[in-house]
Each structure stands twice: as structure tokens, then as C-alpha cells.
Design an enzyme around this catalytic site. Structure first.
Site, PDB file in Angstrom:
ATOM      1  N   HIS A 291       0.903  -1.280  -0.066  1.00  0.00           N
ATOM      2  CA  HIS A 291       0.076   0.050  -0.026  1.00  0.00           C
ATOM      3  C   HIS A 291       0.901   1.173   0.087  1.00  0.00           C
ATOM      4  CE1 HIS A 291      -2.207   3.134   2.022  1.00  0.00           C
ATOM      5  NE2 HIS A 291      -3.154   3.026   1.183  1.00  0.00           N
TER       6      HIS A 291
ATOM      7  N   ARG B  83      30.449  -3.967 -15.448  1.00  0.00           N
ATOM      8  CA  ARG B  83      31.477  -4.206 -14.465  1.00  0.00           C
ATOM      9  C   ARG B  83      31.206  -5.466 -13.491  1.00  0.00           C
ATOM     10  NH1 ARG B  83      33.834  -1.332 -11.106  1.00  0.00           N
ATOM     11  NH2 ARG B  83      32.256   0.301 -10.858  1.00  0.00           N
TER      12      ARG B  83
ATOM     13  N   ARG C 148      32.699  -7.249 -18.863  1.00  0.00           N
ATOM     14  CA  ARG C 148      34.020  -7.593 -18.324  1.00  0.00           C
ATOM     15  C   ARG C 148      33.949  -8.610 -17.194  1.00  0.00           C
ATOM     16  NH1 ARG C 148      37.551  -2.725 -16.250  1.00  0.00           N
ATOM     17  NH2 ARG C 148      36.587  -3.170 -14.037  1.00  0.00           N
TER      18      ARG C 148
ATOM     19  N   CYS D 108      36.028   2.363 -23.216  1.00  0.00           N
ATOM     20  CA  CYS D 108      35.220   2.454 -22.207  1.00  0.00           C
ATOM     21  C   CYS D 108      35.844   3.028 -21.074  1.00  0.00           C
ATOM     22  CB  CYS D 108      34.657   0.954 -21.754  1.00  0.00           C
ATOM     23  SG  CYS D 108      36.077  -0.204 -21.411  1.00  0.00           S
TER      24      CYS D 108
END
Length: 819
Positions: free
Chosen positions: A433, A523, A591, A764
Site C-alpha cells: 500500500h 563491470r 567484463r 570504455c
């Protein structure tokens, strides 16, 4: 339908009958008529129409009396509102039914009992207002529902109370807020066969992410017993997130599982006077998910069917808010309610509001965490509310702008909640709620905190932040932030693809609205640090270490999972999948883990497996771990997680990237480890990128390129290793600069080598995020993509557009000069 009909079967009504049977009943009837053939199960029942309600009001001469009471009341005064609502409800509940209506209600009940071969069938009696589920106002839950009603006399009492609930304090307050005339709204009642979820589980499902509005997922909340416990916020439910696109392709697309804290459940009562009761869950129930993966996927497929059907009716996307239940006797799943979602379906996503926190010391001020509802930040003084009766609400000293802190909110508090700057609860999940009302009011809420009423003090100045991912964070005092509004319509297009660096799975759905080309860096370390928190080898070997405290901690963290290994694989897979789903079908470059040994050491149990290195920055990290006998088994868990994401969840857009790989030989050794755990480059389209962050990656780029699908420049490590400095050292920080000519020369060399080899090359690292002129340099060198942090996305796009336009002008000029 005919005029003045009091009783109709649910199967006789449809979406065009809202004025006669209310939104809830119209929706149920519509689904029974059109979706049952698609195997969507809805319990049978019948409708007591709005005509019946109006006949009841007329029979008892209540209309003018109600009008007079409302007209004489200042509805902005909480005490006056309470007295008004109470007086009207008592008048309605004390009325009598016309004889014809009594007979029709009881005869229909007898027929329903006969259909289910019971003397007095157990039913749910649900209110359905004619304005309850309209798209421009969410009145859902403003009227009452009565569960496990059995017997004609009990049914008539429940129907009267449903009629009266059209004038609950909160319903009156809501109608005033949305400028609805109290007498333009009628009430219908649904009498529906109960699903015995008291013996199994129930919950709610949304066909979108309720916080970000992301369209491509289904969010399911569930708990044991009857569903009222979730709505009330009395438990923190289990949560499942399913990705629609790959679900439709036949994959088991559950991309998130969160085990709730389900310490109690609502079941049938033992006597006629006790229709339902609340009991403690068993230890097994507390430590288990309330429904199986098979049930999750079945429910998700039904949600897709329902959303598709309603979108077709309305000729626009229509996300749905659905209630479901599992029958513990038959084991069957049922849909018990469905209504259009009314918050995000009305929003336009051509603007993005960013709450940029500028207080870098806020970690020291963090005092509590919970589940974030919304994406805003607000502060104020704590005002702790304990359980309050209706008579006490008007006497609460609650000032506009206070932060409401409580165990769980009560529907009757909504007049108070409107004054709150933020709402914080001990209990509840994203569909309780407090969460529903907070979204409607547009205020941040943090639910499921556990002990907020104990940790926070009355009058304490705090800040509630829902702008930092799934977790809602509560800070002591104020934290500095600024609100930035971006108009996507004003953002220029670029020829160079701009991708995002995304660390937090919890923020991925929010960032999906950015006009990006995928994720250039996801990552794993963030997921491991924040969601797993335990060293992978400790998860697999803790019982052999003789550390009872460590084992107890790990067993608590891995509650609900088959093993430590299963916990790591599932958690990592879900974190990766959430990011991959947010940006699907664009590439998401994940990665592999690149913790340094000192960072692994800090994970729970890490001290048993990590060496002490003089310089971890250039020590045992990245690729050198993956084939090492001391760590390869842990790397295998990462490979299994990637396989799970791609092969079981269907997220083929995931690309893997190998960091800190010093030599081509080392790259091939990593491939051997990957192959050992079933992850093979090229198989099922799997691409492998190399993080180009070492001088050797640039110097030997031609050799590396033979074995990879792309390079991604890690400018952070490349800068420190080209310049021979420690980027963590303040003493040489003034020398650290990605724009140094030596670094730029290395980057140019790599881009040229990649182009020559025919492999992709992007970046990056942090450089383009911090320095727009560095991004412009990369464009000039012909880089294939640039990936930046979300907070620098807009400035970087503008910078790239400027240099691209400049290069176009120069190219045109050269062509003219050549002519």
C-alpha cells in the site's frame, strides 16, 4: 446488458459495461469471455450491479442524506473527514435490501454453490467502483474486499459493507484529489469463488517495471497465503523479474529472483466470526521461494497475453496490474483481478530527470537501507507513526514536509501521506500500500527497511534517496543534490555510436531510456561486491575452513539457494541479465571480474584465499587469475553465469571482455579455461573483446587481434602504465592525464592496428566521460564507439556532434578545393 438488472454472471459482462459493473468486474468478465480459450484461468462468480447499489440507496432513502452530510463537511479537515465518512458508512451498513434484491443475491449464491458442489461455497466479495480503474485516476484499492465469506447471511452483510466502502475516508479523499463528483460514481460487487491460496501462495504482477516504467519486463511479487498481506505491506514478498522478448521466444527468461522476508501469512479462520487469521510461516516457507520457476513462467506468459489483449482493445500500449493466486488444493494458478496500470502508462519518456548527488561524503552519513520506490530524493524531519485507529488520525501532529516513518502504512492514513515529503516503512515490498500510494502522490518511499522505527528518531532531519538504484538509502541530515532535466528531443544524433558504462543492475532500467547504442562496460565487480559480497572460493569451500562464524554468515546470505555455487552463479547471472535486458538487443559488453587481490581480500572469507601483494594494481589480477590453479574454479562460476544468461535466459546480446591480459599466450590460456567450463568464442554467436589497457596490448595488437572480436580501450590503466605512475597516489596525481600525448599516441596506434585487422575498437575508460575534448580526439581518430558514464552522456553526445559537424565541414571544404 439490460437496464435494471441486479445480478449477472461474470461471463456476461465485458469492458464496455464499466458504468454498470465497475472496472474490476468488467475486466474479469472480459477476460473470461476472451482469454479462457488461451488457457488463462479466472475463477467463476457473479456480479451485483450498480443498479442494485442504487436501488439499495433509494430503498433506504440515503441519497439526499449523504449529499447533505458531504456538503456540510470541510473535506480538507482530517477530523471532519473522519466523522463524515463514519456517519455515511454507518447509515449505509444499517440499511435493508429490497426483497427482490435479497432473493436474487441469495439465489445466485445458491447456484454458485451448486456449481462448485458445496453447501455454502467460500467466496471473495470485492467492491468494483465505476471510476476505480479508469486510465486518468487510480482508485484501485479504495473500496473493500472481504475474503472467505460463507453462507447467505454472511454474504448479505459483506455486500452491505462493500456498498458502504464507497465512502471510506480514503475514497472520499481520493475523489476530492482527482475532482470526481461523489455521485457520478457507482459501486458494483463481485462475488467470486475463492482460490485456496491460503494453502499455497498469491500476489501481484505488473507488465512493466513499476519504478522506471521499463516496458520489456514483468515484475511478480508473491508470498504465502492470501494476498492481503502483500497489499498491506505486512510482509516483504519474494520478487521475480521476467524479460518479455526472450520469454516470447521460449526461453526461461527469469532475470531476477529476490527472496523476501515472509514471516507470516493470512489463512482461513476457524469460526464463522473469524473469516481469516494471520499465523507465522514455517521455517521451510521462510527460507523458500513461494512459487516455482514453472509457475513464475506460466504466470508471466499469462501477463503477456493479458497485456497484449488490452493493448489491442485500447489501440495503444496498456501495461497491466494483475492479482494472482495458486490454489493449494488443485495446484492450479488463477488470475483474480486485472486492471490497467495508471502511473507510468501516462508518462512520456522524452524527458529524463537526473538527480545528481554532489555530496561526496554521503557514505559516512548512511544510516539505513530499504527498497526504493520511485527515483526521487527528499528530506525532512522524521515523524514516527505507530498503529493509529481512525479516531486518532485527526489528532496526529504531522506537518507538511515531514518524513512519515512507520511499521507499515494503513489505507486510512492517506490524508496524512499526502503531506509527507517521503515515506519510510519497516515492512512491505514494491507493491504494498505504501509503495502504491507513494507512486500516485509522486513522493519517494523506502519500504522494507526492517527497523526504521528503531534506528530513526522523532524529529531527526534525514534525506531519503531513491535515485541510486534498487536500494533506497536514508542519510542523516541533508545531502546536496541537484535536479537536472534533459529533453531527449533536443539531443543531436551522432554518427559515432555512444554507449553507456553501467555498473549497477538496479539503475539499468532507468538508463534504458537514454538514446544509446548499448553498454560498452558492465563491470562484474559491482555485482559481486554489492549483491554477492562473499569470495567465490569461500562460497564453495567455507565448510572446510573450520570457521563456524563464516559458515553461519554464508548460510544466511545464501538462504533460498541450493548451494554457495548456485548462489554465486544465480546472483551474478541475474545482475548481468538485468543490464543486458535493459539494453537489448544492443550489445552489452560484460567484463570478467577484475578485482585486485586486496579487493578480493575484503570480500567475506577472502582472507583465506588472497595473497598479500606489494603492488596489487599490477599484480595477480584479470586474466592471470582465470587459468591459475588457485583461482580457475572461481572463474568457472563466472563462465557458468554467462552461459546461463545467454543460453537459458536468451540474452545473446551479451559480449564478454577479458581484462588485464598481458600476452597473446595468456589470452589463449584464458580461452582454455573458458572452454573447460563450456564457454567458447564463436559458439552460439559469442563474441570476446579484449580490454586494451596495457602497452603490450597496443604493441602486440596485430597478434591479439587474431584471437578476438574487438578491443575496448581502458584508458584508466593505459594512462597509468604508459606514464609509469600509480593512479591511486596523490603525490603524482597531477601528472595523470588521458590527454597526454604519449597516451594519445598509443590510442592512435591501437585504432590503426584494429582497423587494419578488421576488428572493432571502442573505448570504455573514464577519459571521454571527464573530458569532451578527449572524446572529440577519439572521433577524429576514427574510433568505432565511445562508452561513457550516464552522468556525462548528454555533454559527450553534444561534444561528439560538434566535432562530427566540424569534420563534415572540413571534408566539404577539401572536396571543393580539390575541384
Amino acid at each position: 446488458m439490460k437496464k435494471n438488472e441486479f445480478i449477472l454472471n461474470l461471463s456476461e459482462v465485458g469492458i464496455n459495461d464499466i458504468d454498470s459493473v465497475g472496472g474490476k468486474n468488467a475486466s474479469l468478465g472480459e477476460m473470461i469471455q476472451n482469454l479462457a480459450q488461451l488457457d488463462v484461468r479466472i475463477p467463476g462468480g457473479y456480479v451485483i450491479t450498480v443498479d442494485a447499489y442504487e436501488a439499495y440507496i433509494t430503498h433506504n432513502n440515503l441519497q439526499e442524506k449523504i449529499r447533505a452530510i458531504v456538503k456540510a463537511t470541510n473535506l480538507n479537515d482530517i477530523d471532519a473527514l473522519r466523522h463524515c465518512g463514519l456517519k455515511i458508512r454507518r447509515m449505509i451498513a444499517a440499511g435493508t435490501f429490497p426483497d427482490l434484491l435479497t432473493s436474487q443475491i441469495t439465489e445466485a449464491y445458491a447456484a454458485l454453490s451448486a456449481l462448485y458442489k458445496q453447501t455454502n461455497v467460500d467466496v471473495a466479495v470485492r467492491s468494483s467502483a465505476t471510476a476505480e480503474d479508469l486510465p486518468d485516476a487510480s482508485f484501485a484499492g479504495q473500496q473493500e474486499t472481504f475474503l472467505n465469506v460463507s453462507g447467505a447471511d454472511a454474504l448479505l452483510i459483506a455486500v452491505r459493507n462493500c456498498f458502504a466502502s464507497l465512502f471510506t475516508d480514503r475514497a472520499i479523499s481520493y475523489r476530492e484529489s482527482f475532482n470526481y463528483d461523489h455521485f457520478d460514481i457507482g459501486l458494483s460487487v463481485c462475488v467470486q469463488k475463492m482460490v485456496r491460496s491460503d494453502l499455497a501462495a498469491s500476489g501481484v504482477a505488473f507488465s512493466l517495471d513499476t519504478e522506471s516504467g521499463f516496458k520489456d519486463v514483468i515484475v511478480i511479487n508473491g508470498s504465502y497465503g492470501l494476498g492481503e498481506m502483500i497489499v498491506q505491506g505486512a510482509v516483504s514478498p519474494d520478487e521475480f523479474i521476467i524479460f518479455k522478448p526472450t520469454l516470447k521466444q521460449g526461453y526461461d527468461a527469469i532475470i531476477e529472483r529476490k527472496l523476501g522476508s515472509k514471516d507470516k501469512k493470512m489463512i482461513y479462520g476457524d469460526t464463522a466470526d473469524e473469516r481469516v487469521k494471520i499465523i507465522q510461516t514455517s521455517n521451510s516457507e521462510f527460507n523458500s521461494f513461494c512459487i516455482t520457476d514453472t509457475q513464475v513462467l506460466q504466470l508471466a506468459r499469462w501477463v503477456v497475453i493479458i497485456e497484449k489483449y488490452y493493448s489491442g482493445i485500447k489501440n495503444r500500449w496498456c501495461p497491466m496490474d494483475i492479482e494472482w493466486a495458486v490454489d493449494g488444493q488443485s495446484g492450479e494458478l488463477f488470475i483474480v483481478q486485472a486492471r490497467p496500470e495508471t502511473i507510468h502508462s501516462r508518462k512520456r519518456h522524452n524527458t529524463i530527470t537526473e538527480y545528481a548527488i554532489t555530496d561526496n561524503t554521503r557514505a559516512d552519513k548512511l544510516i539505513l537501507k530499504g527498497i526504493a520506490v520511485g527515483d526521487k530524493i527528499a528530506g525532512g524531519n522524521v515523524n514516527i507513526l505507530v498503529a493509529q485507529g481512525k479516531d486518532e488520525i485527526s489528532h496526529i501532529d504531522f506537518k507538511k514536509g515531514d518524513v512519515l516513518v512507520t511499521d507499515m502504512t494503513d489505507p486510512d492514513w492517506e490524508p496524512i501521506m499526502k503531506m509527507a515529503s517521503a515515506i519510510i516503512t519497516n515492512k512491505g515490498g514494491r507493491t504494498c500500500h505504501a509503495a502504491i500510494v507513494a507512486r500516485e502522490l509522486g513522493v519517494p518511499a523506502i519500504v522494507g527497511c526492517g527497523n526504521a522505527t528503531e534506528v530513526l528518531k522523532q524529529g531527526q532531519l534525514i534525506t531519503a534517496s531513491c535515485a541510486e538504484g534498487d536500494a533506497g538509502l536514508i542519510y542523516d541530515g541533508t545531502i546536496a543534490f541537484k535536479e537536472i532535466l534533459y529533453n531527449l528531443d533536443e539531443l543531436p544524433e551522432t554518427a559515432t555510436p555512444v554507449m553507456l558504462n553501467v555498473a549497477s543492475p538496479g539503475m539499468a532500467f532507468n538508463f534504458s531510456h537514454f538514446p544509446n547504442k548499448g553498454v560498452g562496460l558492465a563491470r562484474e565487480e559491482f555485482i559481486i561486491n554489492n549483491y554477492i559480497k562473499v569470495h567465490p572460493l569461500a562460497l564453495m569451500q567455507h565448510q572446510q575452513l573450520g570457521d563456524a562464524k563464516l559458515t553461519a554468515e554464508i548460510e544466511e546470505i545464501t538462504r533460498g539457494f541450493k548451494s554457495g555455487e548456485d548462489f554465486f552463479v544465480q546472483k551474478l547471472a541475474c545482475g548481468i541479465a538485468r543490464i543486458a535486458a535493459a539494453f537489448h538487443p544492443n550489445k552489452v559488453i560484460v567484463r570478467f571480474s577484475d578485482f585486485k587481490s586486496n579487493e578480493y581480500f575484503n570480500l567475506l572469507g577472502g582472507k583465506y584465499f588472497e595473497p598479500t601483494e606489494e603492488n596489487p594494481m599490477i599484480g595477480w589480477r584479470g586474466a592471470s587469475r582465470y587459468y591459475s590453479a588457485k583461482y580457475k574454479e572461481a572463474f568457472g562460476l563466472e563462465c557458468k553465469a554467462i552461459k546461463l544468461v545467454r543460453e537459458k535466459m536468451g540474452l545473446k546480446n551479451v559480449v564478454v571482455m577479458i581484462p588485464f591480459c598481458r600476452t597473446p599466450k595468456e589470452l589463449l590460456q584464458v580461452y582454455e579455461s573458458m572452454n573447460e567450463y563450456g564457454l567458447r568464442r564463436g559458439e552460439d554467436g559469442l563474441e570476446v573483446y579484449l580490454m586494451a589497457e596495457l602497452p603490450s596490448n597496443v604493441i602486440l595488437a596485430d597478434e591479439f587481434a587474431k584471437h578476438i572480436d574487438g578491443f575496448s580501450i581502458g584508458s584508466n590503466d593505459l594512462t597509468q602504465l604508459v606514464l609509469g605512475l600509480d593512479r591511486d597516489s596523490a603525490l603524482v596525481a597531477h601528472i595523470y592525464d588521458e590527454r597526454n600525448e604519449a597516451v594519445k599516441t598509443m590510442i592512435t596506434m591501437l585504432i590503426n592496428s584494429a582497423k587494419k585487422a578488421g576488428v572493432k575498437v571502442g573505448i570504455c575508460g573514464q577519459g571521454p566521460s571527464d573530458f569532451p575534448d578527449f572524446a572529440q580526439f577519439l572521433v577524429e581518430q576514427g574510433i568505432d564507439s565511445i562508452s561513457v558514464t550516464p552522468d556525462s552522456f548528454f555533454k559527450t553526445v553534444n561534444a561528439i556532434h560538434q566535432i562530427e559537424e566540424k569534420l563534415k565541414d572540413e571534408e566539404v571544404l577539401m572536396m571543393r578545393e580539390a575541384v
